[in-house]
Design a protein around this motif. Sequence first.
Motif, PDB file in Angstrom:
ATOM      1  N   THR A  43       0.833  -1.183   0.000  1.00 44.14           N
ATOM      2  CA  THR A  43       0.000   0.000   0.000  1.00 44.14           C
ATOM      3  C   THR A  43       0.874   1.241   0.000  1.00 44.14           C
ATOM      4  O   THR A  43       1.688   1.442   0.897  1.00 44.14           O
ATOM      5  N   LEU A  44       0.715   2.071  -1.020  1.00 47.57           N
ATOM      6  CA  LEU A  44       1.463   3.311  -1.121  1.00 47.57           C
ATOM      7  C   LEU A  44       0.635   4.427  -0.503  1.00 47.57           C
ATOM      8  O   LEU A  44      -0.548   4.580  -0.800  1.00 47.57           O
ATOM      9  N   THR A  45       1.246   5.226   0.357  1.00 46.94           N
ATOM     10  CA  THR A  45       0.551   6.350   0.973  1.00 46.94           C
ATOM     11  C   THR A  45       0.885   7.631   0.224  1.00 46.94           C
ATOM     12  O   THR A  45       1.859   7.707  -0.521  1.00 46.94           O
ATOM     13  N   MET A  46       0.074   8.655   0.447  1.00 42.71           N
ATOM     14  CA  MET A  46       0.322   9.935  -0.201  1.00 42.71           C
ATOM     15  C   MET A  46       1.650  10.517   0.264  1.00 42.71           C
ATOM     16  O   MET A  46       2.365  11.158  -0.505  1.00 42.71           O
ATOM     17  N   GLN A  47       2.004  10.305   1.535  1.00 37.73           N
ATOM     18  CA  GLN A  47       3.274  10.811   2.051  1.00 37.73           C
ATOM     19  C   GLN A  47       4.454  10.163   1.324  1.00 37.73           C
ATOM     20  O   GLN A  47       5.428  10.838   0.961  1.00 37.73           O
ATOM     21  N   GLY A 301      -1.031   1.202  -4.762  1.00 34.30           N
ATOM     22  CA  GLY A 301      -2.009   1.520  -3.723  1.00 34.30           C
ATOM     23  C   GLY A 301      -3.286   0.728  -3.897  1.00 34.30           C
ATOM     24  O   GLY A 301      -3.663   0.358  -5.004  1.00 34.30           O
ATOM     25  N   THR A 302      -3.955   0.485  -2.804  1.00 39.05           N
ATOM     26  CA  THR A 302      -5.213  -0.262  -2.854  1.00 39.05           C
ATOM     27  C   THR A 302      -6.400   0.642  -3.147  1.00 39.05           C
ATOM     28  O   THR A 302      -7.472   0.173  -3.509  1.00 39.05           O
ATOM     29  N   SER A 303      -6.199   1.965  -2.976  1.00 42.66           N
ATOM     30  CA  SER A 303      -7.266   2.923  -3.270  1.00 42.66           C
ATOM     31  C   SER A 303      -6.604   4.235  -3.689  1.00 42.66           C
ATOM     32  O   SER A 303      -5.392   4.328  -3.812  1.00 42.66           O
ATOM     33  N   GLY A 304      -7.421   5.266  -3.893  1.00 44.83           N
ATOM     34  CA  GLY A 304      -6.888   6.546  -4.325  1.00 44.83           C
ATOM     35  C   GLY A 304      -5.925   7.155  -3.318  1.00 44.83           C
ATOM     36  O   GLY A 304      -6.159   7.105  -2.107  1.00 44.83           O
ATOM     37  N   LEU A 305      -4.828   7.745  -3.832  1.00 41.82           N
ATOM     38  CA  LEU A 305      -3.839   8.375  -2.952  1.00 41.82           C
ATOM     39  C   LEU A 305      -4.281   9.759  -2.502  1.00 41.82           C
ATOM     40  O   LEU A 305      -3.965  10.186  -1.397  1.00 41.82           O
ATOM     41  N   ALA A 306      -4.970  10.476  -3.377  1.00 36.44           N
ATOM     42  CA  ALA A 306      -5.368  11.843  -3.069  1.00 36.44           C
ATOM     43  C   ALA A 306      -6.601  12.206  -3.881  1.00 36.44           C
ATOM     44  O   ALA A 306      -6.909  11.572  -4.888  1.00 36.44           O
ATOM     45  N   GLU A 307      -7.300  13.237  -3.414  1.00 39.70           N
ATOM     46  CA  GLU A 307      -8.479  13.723  -4.117  1.00 39.70           C
ATOM     47  C   GLU A 307      -8.384  15.226  -4.262  1.00 39.70           C
ATOM     48  O   GLU A 307      -7.964  15.934  -3.341  1.00 39.70           O
ATOM     49  N   TYR A 308      -8.773  15.713  -5.441  1.00 46.01           N
ATOM     50  CA  TYR A 308      -8.728  17.142  -5.739  1.00 46.01           C
ATOM     51  C   TYR A 308     -10.136  17.572  -6.142  1.00 46.01           C
ATOM     52  O   TYR A 308     -10.606  17.226  -7.232  1.00 46.01           O
ATOM     53  N   SER A 309     -10.797  18.287  -5.266  1.00 45.33           N
ATOM     54  CA  SER A 309     -12.170  18.682  -5.573  1.00 45.33           C
ATOM     55  C   SER A 309     -12.568  19.871  -4.716  1.00 45.33           C
ATOM     56  O   SER A 309     -11.981  20.135  -3.664  1.00 45.33           O
ATOM     57  N   GLU A 310     -13.566  20.584  -5.175  1.00 47.74           N
ATOM     58  CA  GLU A 310     -14.173  21.686  -4.448  1.00 47.74           C
ATOM     59  C   GLU A 310     -15.685  21.539  -4.532  1.00 47.74           C
ATOM     60  O   GLU A 310     -16.207  20.934  -5.467  1.00 47.74           O
ATOM     61  N   LYS A 311     -16.371  22.102  -3.571  1.00 48.09           N
ATOM     62  CA  LYS A 311     -17.827  21.998  -3.563  1.00 48.09           C
ATOM     63  C   LYS A 311     -18.416  22.836  -4.691  1.00 48.09           C
ATOM     64  O   LYS A 311     -17.935  23.915  -5.012  1.00 48.09           O
ATOM     65  N   GLY A 312     -19.465  22.297  -5.272  1.00 41.80           N
ATOM     66  CA  GLY A 312     -20.236  23.064  -6.235  1.00 41.80           C
ATOM     67  C   GLY A 312     -19.637  23.172  -7.624  1.00 41.80           C
ATOM     68  O   GLY A 312     -20.056  24.033  -8.400  1.00 41.80           O
ATOM     69  N   ILE A 313     -18.656  22.315  -7.971  1.00 43.39           N
ATOM     70  CA  ILE A 313     -18.103  22.385  -9.310  1.00 43.39           C
ATOM     71  C   ILE A 313     -18.713  21.294 -10.188  1.00 43.39           C
ATOM     72  O   ILE A 313     -19.210  20.287  -9.692  1.00 43.39           O
ATOM     73  N   ASP A 341      -2.089  21.827  -7.386  1.00 46.14           N
ATOM     74  CA  ASP A 341      -0.794  21.333  -6.943  1.00 46.14           C
ATOM     75  C   ASP A 341      -0.985  19.874  -6.534  1.00 46.14           C
ATOM     76  O   ASP A 341      -1.744  19.568  -5.606  1.00 46.14           O
ATOM     77  N   VAL A 342      -0.312  18.973  -7.233  1.00 45.32           N
ATOM     78  CA  VAL A 342      -0.539  17.540  -7.017  1.00 45.32           C
ATOM     79  C   VAL A 342      -0.194  17.117  -5.600  1.00 45.32           C
ATOM     80  O   VAL A 342      -0.863  16.254  -5.015  1.00 45.32           O
ATOM     81  N   LEU A 343       0.840  17.714  -5.010  1.00 51.59           N
ATOM     82  CA  LEU A 343       1.288  17.280  -3.686  1.00 51.59           C
ATOM     83  C   LEU A 343       0.519  17.932  -2.551  1.00 51.59           C
ATOM     84  O   LEU A 343       0.176  17.275  -1.572  1.00 51.59           O
TER      85      LEU A 343
END
Length: 390
Positions: A43-47, A301-313, A341-343
Motif C-alpha cells: 500500500t502506497l501512501t500519499m506521504q 495503492g489499494t485505493s486513491g492516494l489523493a483527491e482534488y475537488s471543491e464543492k459546487g463544481i 498542486d498535485v502534492l
Amino acid sequence: QITSNYYKYTSAKMATREDDKEVPFKKINSNDSCELPKEARCTLTMQEFAKEQNELCSSVPEDFAMRLKKEFLNEKEVKKAPDYEKLISSSINCVCWAGPNEFSSQFAYVDDSGSVTVRDLKKGMQIYEKGVSNSILITCAFEQTHSQLLACGGLDTRIFVFTLNRKEDEDGLNKVHELSKHVGLVTACSFLDENFLISASNDSTLILWDINKDGISVRQLLDHEAEALCVDTCSENSNLLVSGSGDKTVRYWDVRMKKACVKAFEDNKYPVTSAKFMPGRESTFVSGNSIGEIKLFDLKGTSGLAEYSEKGIAGVTSMTFSRSARLLFAGYRETDIKAWDVLTKNVVTKMEGAHKLCVNSVASSADGKLLLSAGRDGLLKLWIKICKTY
C-alpha cells in the motif's frame, strides 16, 4: 495478485501468467520492459508518493532538475489571461499537441462541423483543414514520436487516420485508414506508437488497431460494463493504458497480457469522464468524474492516494499535467480551468471565465510552456508561459 512473475515475457511472445497459455498477439515493442513495481501488493501512501516526487529532482540530469525546482518556486505565476484566442464557428471538442520533435509547435483540433484543423504556432497560421465527416467529431490525437500521424473520431462510429505531408506543394492531410468496428460513437483515441492506436467508444469497448496492417482490429478489450468514456497511453511504456467508464471504474491495462486488465479501481461513485497518466511514471495516473472529483491512483495503492475537488463544481471534461507533473490542469463542464498542486492538493490558480461555455479540452505542449484550451463556445485559447522558466 500481481507478482514479479506477472511481467516476464519472451521477445517473441506477450507476457503471460504462469498459468496462461500463449496469446496469438504480437508484443508491441520487443525491446520494452514493463518496469512496474515488483511489490505491487503493498500500500502506497500519499506521504510516500510525495517523497518520491520530491526526490525526482535529485535523480534527473542537473539542468532538468534545476528546471523542476524553478517550476515549483514559480508555480503561482500561471497566467490568468490567455495570450491568444481564436473564435471558431462551432464547438471545439478536442485539442491535441504534436510530440516533442521538430513539429512540437503544431496542434490539431476537431469540432462539431466534422472538420479537423492543424495550426502551427511558429508560422502563426492554419496549415491544414479537412472536412472529415458529416457528423460531430469528438476526439483527436497526434502520434507522439514523429507526429506524422493524426487520428480523429466521433459520432458516426468511425476513426479516421491521416498522414501529414508537410511539403507545401502537396495535399497536407492524406487519409490512410478509415477504421470501422465500433457500434457506438467514438469517445477517445490515442496512439501507442507509430504502429498501434487505441480507441474508446460508448459501446463499452476499447479496440486496439494495427495501423500498418490495413488498419485491422487486433484486439478488443471488453471488461468495461458501460460506455468507455476516456483512454490514455503511457509515454514511458507504450504497452500500458488507463481508461475510464460509465461503470464508475478506472481500469489499468497491459496490452501484452492475455488478461489485459491488470487492475480495476472502483473508488468512484460516479462515471469516470477523464483519465491521464502522470509524466515520468508508469503506474501513476489521475481520473476525473462527472461531479468534478479528481483522484490520484497508483498501482501500488489499494485505493486513491489523493483527491482534488471543491464543492459546487461541475464534472471533469479533460486533464493535463505540466511537464514536471507538479501541476494538474483540469477543465470542467463550466467556464473555469483550475490548476492543482498535485502534492499539496490545493488550487494554485483558477482561470475564471476561461470560456463562455463549458471547457471541452485542455492540453499542455511537449516543452511545458504552453497550455491550450478549447470550449463549447467555439473559442480556442492559448495560455503562454505556464511558468516563467519552463
